[in-house]
Design an enzyme around this catalytic site. Structure first.
Site, PDB file in Angstrom:
ATOM      1  CG  HIS A  53       0.276   6.236  -0.643  1.00 16.21           C
ATOM      2  ND1 HIS A  53      -0.760   6.907  -1.247  1.00 16.21           N
ATOM      3  CD2 HIS A  53      -0.262   5.630   0.459  1.00 16.21           C
ATOM      4  CE1 HIS A  53      -1.878   6.699  -0.552  1.00 16.21           C
ATOM      5  NE2 HIS A  53      -1.606   5.924   0.483  1.00 16.21           N
ATOM      6  CG  HIS A  62      -1.802   1.161   1.374  1.00  9.30           C
ATOM      7  ND1 HIS A  62      -3.149   1.126   1.107  1.00  9.30           N
ATOM      8  CD2 HIS A  62      -1.537   2.437   1.743  1.00  9.30           C
ATOM      9  CE1 HIS A  62      -3.670   2.323   1.318  1.00  9.30           C
ATOM     10  NE2 HIS A  62      -2.709   3.147   1.709  1.00  9.30           N
ATOM     11  CD  GLU A  63       1.515   3.548   3.702  1.00  2.73           C
ATOM     12  OE1 GLU A  63       1.681   4.628   3.091  1.00  2.73           O
ATOM     13  OE2 GLU A  63       0.464   3.295   4.330  1.00  2.73           O
ATOM     14  CG  HIS A  86       0.494   8.868  -6.967  1.00  3.41           C
ATOM     15  ND1 HIS A  86      -0.664   9.173  -6.294  1.00  3.41           N
ATOM     16  CD2 HIS A  86       0.375   9.459  -8.175  1.00  3.41           C
ATOM     17  CE1 HIS A  86      -1.444   9.903  -7.070  1.00  3.41           C
ATOM     18  NE2 HIS A  86      -0.834  10.094  -8.210  1.00  3.41           N
TER      19      HIS A  86
HETATM   20 ZN   LIG Z   1      -2.855   5.206   2.012  1.00  2.09          ZN
END
Ligand SMILES: [Zn+2]
Length: 679
Positions: free
Chosen positions: A467, A463-464, A470
């Site tokens: 990010h 998940h991280e 991105h």
């Molecule tokens: Zn998040």
């Protein structure tokens, strides 16, 4: 292993002193204020106007690096000194940003360019940056005058103080608690968990295992400890953190919650909104508060039937143990037993297959297959031995860097997050490459062995990392819209939740897993059990997330602002409608709900679910075209990850997917509809 030196200019974390950081931030503030004070009117020529915009970006770039380093240290290496410096700088920082956001001549300069013919000749990213800046000026009260303008500034300063206090109270309350454990209280815990608790004991200078409220410790007790009164005791300590119900009332956040809600409403009203949720939604992808409310309630109806079935199964297994009144401190414990019974799967059995170094290696090879990028660890100064620095290369070119700091420890705030402290930007010295931090609170290594992660922790890491990608794979050079900047907050969780799907893929899991002792990858039966258990309690989990999101939205919709008792009533009403498990009267979950009271998720917690629709639907295309399809990966990188805030979230999604988002894939990914496309 000898690492090559970092190629990007990285901060000297081993040398930086708090005093230097303080001076740097103060000089950024002073420089910014000088610039604003001298800018009394919009210059005539478009060239001069554009130069002003460029200067604003440079100021922001310098500030975000200096402040980014300090707030990072305040989050991962918190102590009285970092806290003092941070607190001392907050009022000045808030004052500066208020002045910036309400600066009439600066606002008019942006407006001039926006309305001039030259606007259409500017690069698309810059056009978007200007449009977003104009919106943000309005939301910062640029149109306010006199008393109202002054009051707005006061509120902003006070809110930043309150949010910092809220977060400190949660950290202090979490750290203040510890509970030594006797031998007979350890029943049910694995040897690895007992070692971990002994390690906590050493930190408290005790020669026995100690339970703390650090997440790995809390979770181990709640999931495995057979001793029911112990689980109850720890549960109570956890859910009463920073509240009037805990032993330590000096960390009580109740009054802060009241003041935050009241000030947020006042701020919204100054800007012409009749509640804070409307102000929050003014910069988001979701069209309206009503639309969000309807979306959440509709999703709850989808989750209800599966959740009720899950609860009855949970009650049944607890009843076999003679427990007829299933309590909150029983649910993780019996869920684990149920998972074992239904799928022959235990988190503890999986962990030896997920040593952290192997997981990282696997993650890096997955992103290499998807996006053609390479991750290489490099030598750079860090703030703690747990932290490591890596660089991202694309066809031999370094395009960004990141730090990983994965394990829970004293002085670190809870949860997991990515934070970009340097953005991609065209500067006078050339192209500045993005760098970010990714932080977790995973189970630390025990003794000299590498950390063994649970599958949930693997998901959080992915998940991280989503990010992080991105932030780092942006191709936009304008700081205001590079990476996650300028992306609607309710779409920011798209790349992160999207990346989680690779922690659930059979082929990925083969690459990711390697037994710590035998070096074997996950045996077929364990892999099957893990995948079969994927939808385990997805109804209950969804309802819980929706409960938080509806609570957040409801308290921020209220006008007049709610007092503490009304906040509690609101939470109780939502629970009555949507919770499938009972709660205790003393539960003060809201008092440690940092996302909405100390983070950026106020009237925005729904963003997780909103963006999950986008992430699921985006992944659906990979399921159709092959989840390691390099062409699809390239498209995702170009149309979603690279564009930052240049395109609106909806446009970016449509560019990738060829149509507007649909909820179908999300429902399927929860296991609520049939038609699994790629088992
Ligand atoms: Zn998040």
């Amino acid at each position: 292993m000898i690492l090559e030196k970092a190629t990007l200019p990285v901060p000297q974390f081993d040398q930086i002193t708090l005093e230097e950081l303080k001076q740097k931030i103060e000089s950024c503030i002073a420089e910014g204020q000088k610039f604003l004070n001298e800018l009394t009117e919009t210059p005539e020529s478009a060239q001069e106007q554009l130069a002003i915009l460029e200067h604003v970006d440079t100021l922001e770039n310098n500030m975000s690096e200096a402040w980014g380093i300090l707030s990072h240290l305040n989050a991962v290496k918190n102590n009285a000194e970092t806290r003092d410096v941070y607190q001392a700088l907050l009022p000045g920082l808030s004052e500066y940003y208020t002045q910036l956001g309400q600066h009439t001549a600066l606002y008019q300069t942006y407006q001039h360019i926006h309305d001039a013919p030259i606007f259409n000749e500017l690069p698309a990213a810059q056009q978007s940056a200007i449009k977003l800046a104009l919106r943000d000026f309005k939301l910062s009260g640029v149109a306010l005058e006199g008393e109202a303008k002054k009051r707005f500034a006061e509120i902003s300063a006070r809110l930043s103080q309150l949010s910092s206090d809220f977060s400190n109270h949660v950290l202090d309350a979490t750290q203040a608690y510890f509970r030594p454990l006797n031998e007979d209280e350890l029943a049910g815990l694995s040897a690895n968990n007992i070692e971990l608790l002994k390690q906590y004991g050493k930190q408290h200078e005790l020669d026995q295992p100690v339970a703390t409220l650090d997440f790995p410790s809390y979770l181990a007790i709640m999931t495995h400890a057979e001793n029911r009164p112990l689980r109850e005791e720890l549960y109570k300590a956890y859910v009463t953190r920073a509240s009037d119900q805990s032993g330590q009332t000096e960390f009580d956040n109740t009054a802060l919650i009241e003041e935050i809600l009241s000030l947020r409403l006042e701020m919204a009203k100054l800007l012409g909104f009749n509640n804070y949720a409307k102000l929050s939604l003014a910069s988001k992808m979701a069209p309206s508060v009503e639309a969000v409310d309807e979306f959440l309630r509709d999703l709850a109806e989808h989750a209800r039937v599966p959740a009720e079935k899950e609860v009855s199964e949970l009650k049944a297994i607890a009843a076999e143990d003679g427990i007829s009144d299933l309590q909150p401190w029983d649910s993780s414990y019996y869920s684990e037993k149920l998972k074992m019974q239904q799928f022959n799967l235990s988190q503890e059995a999986l962990k030896p297959y997920f040593p952290a170094p192997k997981i990282l290696q696997g993650l890096f090879s997955i992103v290499n297959r998807l996006y053609g990028i390479q991750v290489i660890e490099r030598d750079a100064p860090v703030w703690h031995p747990d932290a490591h620095y890596f660089e991202l290369e694309d066809q031999g070119q370094v395009i960004g860097g990141f730090y990983l700091d994965l394990y829970a420890r004293q002085g670190k705030r809870g949860g997991a997050w990515m934070s970009g402290f340097r953005s991609r930007m065209q500067t006078s010295d050339g192209l500045q490459k993005p760098i970010c931090y990714m932080v977790g609170n995973f189970t630390p290594p025990v003794g000299s062995r590498p950390a063994l992660l649970s599958h949930d922790e693997v998901i959080t890491l992915f998940h991280e990392f989503g990010h992080g990608l991105h932030h780092m794979l942006t191709e936009v050079d304008n700081i205001a819209v590079a990476g996650t900047h300028g992306v609607a907050w309710d779409a920011v969780e798209l790349p992160s939740q999207f990346m989680e799907f690779w922690a659930w893929d059979q082929e990925s899991l083969d690459v990711l897993s390697e037994h710590i002792d035998t070096q074997e990858s996950l045996p077929a039966e364990l892999l099957k059990a893990l995948l079969d258990a994927r939808f385990f309690q997805s109804g209950m989990q969804t309802l819980r997330q929706l409960e938080f999101a509806l609570f957040d939205l409801s308290i921020h919709r209220a006008n007049p602002a709610l007092n503490a008792a009304q906040v509690q009533d609101t939470l109780n009403e939502i629970r009555e409608k949507y919770a499938v498990l009972p709660t205790t009267d003393y539960n003060r979950f809201q008092n440690s709900f940092s996302h909405i009271f100390a983070g950026g998720y106020a009237a925005g917690y729904y963003s997780y679910k909103w963006a999950e629709v986008l992430a699921s639907d985006a992944f659906d295309r990979f399921e159709e075209e092959g989840i390691f399809n390099t062409e699809t990966g390239k498209q995702f990188r170009q149309k979603i990850l690279a564009v930052g805030g240049k395109d609106t979230a909806l446009d970016a999604f449509i560019n990738f997917r060829g149509r507007e988002p649909k909820i179908d894939a999300l429902l399927r990914h929860q296991g609520w509809t049939n038609g699994s496309k790629n088992a």
